[in-house]
Design a protein around this motif. Sequence first.
Motif, PDB file in Angstrom:
ATOM      1  N   LEU A  52      61.263   1.902 104.988  1.00 21.25           N
ATOM      2  CA  LEU A  52      61.283   2.709 106.759  1.00 21.25           C
ATOM      3  C   LEU A  52      62.221   4.343 106.371  1.00 21.25           C
ATOM      4  O   LEU A  52      62.253   5.340 107.144  1.00 21.25           O
ATOM      5  CB  LEU A  52      62.448   2.158 107.574  1.00 21.25           C
ATOM      6  CG  LEU A  52      61.881   0.869 107.654  1.00 21.25           C
ATOM      7  CD1 LEU A  52      63.052   0.422 108.831  1.00 21.25           C
ATOM      8  CD2 LEU A  52      61.149   0.240 108.750  1.00 21.25           C
ATOM      9  N   HIS A  53      61.358   4.363 104.910  1.00 25.13           N
ATOM     10  CA  HIS A  53      62.172   5.969 104.582  1.00 25.13           C
ATOM     11  C   HIS A  53      63.466   6.018 105.519  1.00 25.13           C
ATOM     12  O   HIS A  53      63.778   7.122 104.980  1.00 25.13           O
ATOM     13  CB  HIS A  53      60.708   6.400 104.687  1.00 25.13           C
ATOM     14  CG  HIS A  53      59.446   6.631 104.611  1.00 25.13           C
ATOM     15  ND1 HIS A  53      58.546   7.390 105.168  1.00 25.13           N
ATOM     16  CD2 HIS A  53      59.033   5.258 103.984  1.00 25.13           C
ATOM     17  CE1 HIS A  53      57.391   7.136 104.731  1.00 25.13           C
ATOM     18  NE2 HIS A  53      58.465   6.140 103.635  1.00 25.13           N
ATOM     19  N   VAL A  54      64.281   5.392 104.197  1.00 22.27           N
ATOM     20  CA  VAL A  54      65.465   5.959 104.771  1.00 22.27           C
ATOM     21  C   VAL A  54      66.287   6.482 103.757  1.00 22.27           C
ATOM     22  O   VAL A  54      65.581   5.621 102.508  1.00 22.27           O
ATOM     23  CB  VAL A  54      66.536   4.123 105.117  1.00 22.27           C
ATOM     24  CG1 VAL A  54      67.790   4.624 105.246  1.00 22.27           C
ATOM     25  CG2 VAL A  54      65.924   3.689 106.195  1.00 22.27           C
ATOM     26  N   PRO A  55      66.860   7.530 103.219  1.00 25.97           N
ATOM     27  CA  PRO A  55      67.008   7.985 102.813  1.00 25.97           C
ATOM     28  C   PRO A  55      68.268   7.170 101.375  1.00 25.97           C
ATOM     29  O   PRO A  55      68.783   6.098 101.647  1.00 25.97           O
ATOM     30  CB  PRO A  55      68.209   9.178 102.893  1.00 25.97           C
ATOM     31  CG  PRO A  55      67.694   9.448 104.230  1.00 25.97           C
ATOM     32  CD  PRO A  55      67.396   8.167 105.277  1.00 25.97           C
ATOM     33  N   GLU A  56      68.134   7.642 100.013  1.00 24.87           N
ATOM     34  CA  GLU A  56      68.416   6.354  98.963  1.00 24.87           C
ATOM     35  C   GLU A  56      70.083   6.336  98.954  1.00 24.87           C
ATOM     36  O   GLU A  56      70.642   5.314  98.448  1.00 24.87           O
ATOM     37  CB  GLU A  56      67.838   7.234  97.987  1.00 24.87           C
ATOM     38  CG  GLU A  56      68.641   6.607  96.794  1.00 24.87           C
ATOM     39  CD  GLU A  56      67.834   4.693  96.439  1.00 24.87           C
ATOM     40  OE1 GLU A  56      68.545   4.196  96.285  1.00 24.87           O
ATOM     41  OE2 GLU A  56      66.378   4.549  96.917  1.00 24.87           O
ATOM     42  N   PHE A 189      60.837  -5.623 115.112  1.00 22.62           N
ATOM     43  CA  PHE A 189      61.036  -5.941 113.171  1.00 22.62           C
ATOM     44  C   PHE A 189      60.205  -7.778 113.458  1.00 22.62           C
ATOM     45  O   PHE A 189      59.538  -8.066 112.346  1.00 22.62           O
ATOM     46  CB  PHE A 189      62.635  -6.387 112.681  1.00 22.62           C
ATOM     47  CG  PHE A 189      63.712  -5.583 112.260  1.00 22.62           C
ATOM     48  CD1 PHE A 189      62.885  -4.978 110.813  1.00 22.62           C
ATOM     49  CD2 PHE A 189      63.401  -4.328 112.786  1.00 22.62           C
ATOM     50  CE1 PHE A 189      63.314  -3.541 110.052  1.00 22.62           C
ATOM     51  CE2 PHE A 189      64.322  -3.553 112.155  1.00 22.62           C
ATOM     52  CZ  PHE A 189      64.405  -3.063 110.664  1.00 22.62           C
ATOM     53  N   GLY A 190      60.063  -7.882 114.626  1.00 26.80           N
ATOM     54  CA  GLY A 190      59.568  -9.562 115.139  1.00 26.80           C
ATOM     55  C   GLY A 190      59.950 -10.657 114.028  1.00 26.80           C
ATOM     56  O   GLY A 190      59.317 -11.312 113.589  1.00 26.80           O
ATOM     57  N   LEU A 191      61.344 -10.895 113.551  1.00 28.72           N
ATOM     58  CA  LEU A 191      61.239 -11.881 113.166  1.00 28.72           C
ATOM     59  C   LEU A 191      62.415 -12.148 115.328  1.00 28.72           C
ATOM     60  O   LEU A 191      63.103 -11.788 116.178  1.00 28.72           O
ATOM     61  CB  LEU A 191      62.731 -11.386 112.723  1.00 28.72           C
ATOM     62  CG  LEU A 191      61.962 -11.284 111.011  1.00 28.72           C
ATOM     63  CD1 LEU A 191      62.763 -10.336 110.259  1.00 28.72           C
ATOM     64  CD2 LEU A 191      61.577 -11.908 110.737  1.00 28.72           C
ATOM     65  N   PRO A 192      62.923 -13.203 114.165  1.00 30.02           N
ATOM     66  CA  PRO A 192      63.878 -13.841 115.509  1.00 30.02           C
ATOM     67  C   PRO A 192      65.552 -13.178 115.837  1.00 30.02           C
ATOM     68  O   PRO A 192      66.117 -13.510 115.179  1.00 30.02           O
ATOM     69  CB  PRO A 192      64.332 -16.232 114.894  1.00 30.02           C
ATOM     70  CG  PRO A 192      63.843 -15.729 113.524  1.00 30.02           C
ATOM     71  CD  PRO A 192      62.967 -14.756 113.407  1.00 30.02           C
ATOM     72  N   ALA A 193      66.024 -13.507 116.524  1.00 33.89           N
ATOM     73  CA  ALA A 193      67.009 -13.306 116.965  1.00 33.89           C
ATOM     74  C   ALA A 193      68.529 -13.684 116.563  1.00 33.89           C
ATOM     75  O   ALA A 193      68.221 -14.833 115.653  1.00 33.89           O
ATOM     76  CB  ALA A 193      67.773 -13.061 118.376  1.00 33.89           C
ATOM     77  N   GLY A 194      69.009 -12.945 116.103  1.00 32.92           N
ATOM     78  CA  GLY A 194      71.333 -12.910 115.208  1.00 32.92           C
ATOM     79  C   GLY A 194      71.307 -12.404 114.279  1.00 32.92           C
ATOM     80  O   GLY A 194      71.827 -12.862 113.675  1.00 32.92           O
ATOM     81  N   LEU A 195      70.228 -11.549 113.373  1.00 32.35           N
ATOM     82  CA  LEU A 195      70.623 -10.153 113.178  1.00 32.35           C
ATOM     83  C   LEU A 195      70.634  -9.054 113.128  1.00 32.35           C
ATOM     84  O   LEU A 195      69.557  -8.519 114.300  1.00 32.35           O
ATOM     85  CB  LEU A 195      69.971 -10.513 111.846  1.00 32.35           C
ATOM     86  CG  LEU A 195      69.974  -9.899 110.506  1.00 32.35           C
ATOM     87  CD1 LEU A 195      71.421 -10.110 109.647  1.00 32.35           C
ATOM     88  CD2 LEU A 195      68.771  -9.658 109.170  1.00 32.35           C
ATOM     89  N   GLY A 196      71.477  -8.210 112.573  1.00 33.31           N
ATOM     90  CA  GLY A 196      71.938  -6.807 113.277  1.00 33.31           C
ATOM     91  C   GLY A 196      71.669  -5.845 112.216  1.00 33.31           C
ATOM     92  O   GLY A 196      72.207  -6.217 111.498  1.00 33.31           O
ATOM     93  N   LEU A 197      71.521  -4.261 112.071  1.00 27.94           N
ATOM     94  CA  LEU A 197      71.215  -3.746 111.022  1.00 27.94           C
ATOM     95  C   LEU A 197      72.153  -2.828 110.917  1.00 27.94           C
ATOM     96  O   LEU A 197      71.686  -1.993 112.717  1.00 27.94           O
ATOM     97  CB  LEU A 197      69.939  -3.248 111.048  1.00 27.94           C
ATOM     98  CG  LEU A 197      68.669  -4.634 110.274  1.00 27.94           C
ATOM     99  CD1 LEU A 197      67.783  -3.912 109.863  1.00 27.94           C
ATOM    100  CD2 LEU A 197      69.693  -5.554 109.297  1.00 27.94           C
ATOM    101  N   LEU A 198      73.085  -2.182 110.732  1.00 32.33           N
ATOM    102  CA  LEU A 198      73.380  -0.877 111.022  1.00 32.33           C
ATOM    103  C   LEU A 198      73.148   0.339 109.306  1.00 32.33           C
ATOM    104  O   LEU A 198      73.662  -0.615 108.442  1.00 32.33           O
ATOM    105  CB  LEU A 198      75.555  -0.491 111.050  1.00 32.33           C
ATOM    106  CG  LEU A 198      76.178  -0.066 110.811  1.00 32.33           C
ATOM    107  CD1 LEU A 198      76.284   1.036 112.224  1.00 32.33           C
ATOM    108  CD2 LEU A 198      77.463  -0.619 110.637  1.00 32.33           C
ATOM    109  N   ILE A 199      73.036   1.271 109.548  1.00 30.55           N
ATOM    110  CA  ILE A 199      72.667   2.265 108.987  1.00 30.55           C
ATOM    111  C   ILE A 199      73.535   3.472 108.751  1.00 30.55           C
ATOM    112  O   ILE A 199      73.386   3.951 109.569  1.00 30.55           O
ATOM    113  CB  ILE A 199      71.053   2.255 108.652  1.00 30.55           C
ATOM    114  CG1 ILE A 199      70.115   0.980 108.294  1.00 30.55           C
ATOM    115  CG2 ILE A 199      70.562   3.065 107.341  1.00 30.55           C
ATOM    116  CD1 ILE A 199      68.804   1.139 108.551  1.00 30.55           C
TER     117      ILE A 199
END
Length: 351
Positions: A52-56, A189-199
Amino acid sequence: MITFAPGPSKVYDQLAQYLQDAFDQGIMSANHRSATFMNLYQETETLIKEKLHVPEDYKLLFTSSATENWEIIAQSIVQSASFHIYSGSFGKKWLNFAQHLNAETASLKLDVETELDIASLEIDEKFDLIAITQNETSNATEVRNELIRQVGDKFPDKMIAVDTTSSMAGIAIDFTAADIWYASVQKCFGLPAGLGLLILSPKAIEKCKNKGESGRYNSLSFMLENAANYQTHYTPNVLGVYLLKRSLEDRPEIQETDQMLRDRMRQLENTIAQSDKLMMLVQNANTRSKTVMGISGKEEFIQEIKKAAEQHGMQMGSGYGPLKPTSFRIANFPAITDEEFQKLLRFLKEY
């Protein structure tokens, strides 16, 4: 039945194999303090940054959902008050939740057809965080990357937090333009619900440390303390993290996915524009989402076309909130195959 609902949405076809592999490898029984999980966390964060090209120097955290991040941001990062820029129901919910924790919270509601005017945007010094709903799932609108960058440039002393629940992993995002980004995995992301991401950027992490909020179940300081060792502060959705890692391994870099979805959306827009029965919910191309298409019409017609789609093996997403009776939504997400997308276009052209 092929689902074009914008969340929870169609999962990748490879999911069945991922699940079998997770079972065979004992992932479902893995302890979240074990080397197995710590390696899984580190590998997943590396893949997020690569694909996703997120900074290191940004940090990936796992939460239960995108919605949980509303509370985390309000309680652990906002010091004075937050200012919310939104156009629809989910942005308003984020605003209302923040107001519940801090009555000084304020907002600017955008018209769905009008882009954010950076030149005239004025935000008082008392607001130390600007919250932007980049992709509003309820009404199929978006705030372009360039505008988020301009907000940050105009208010360099404020934190910028961005909701990309229906766009992260679908469109290319300039993560350097803001300090806090969040999403859920049940959409692009094409996956089942139940996980959130925080960057989080280093600036956001430092602000969390300066505020010093702690002692709650999801205090960000506690989360970051554990994340430093690639652990979580509570027993996480280990299976969800594993599925995310496996899926990322099989996905191209984000610029390829971005181009595919933009090409598909242009085909969808052309199909709607040529129809004498269908109308785009958002007319302005600059405010129209690239990952969710809203289509409007009379209530009877909306019910009719949704029923016809189901008879052809396709489930459309209902309209949301006040738009439910007079609209339906189509997810333009990466897990939808070319064959499925072409089937949708043929149905809309022939209807």
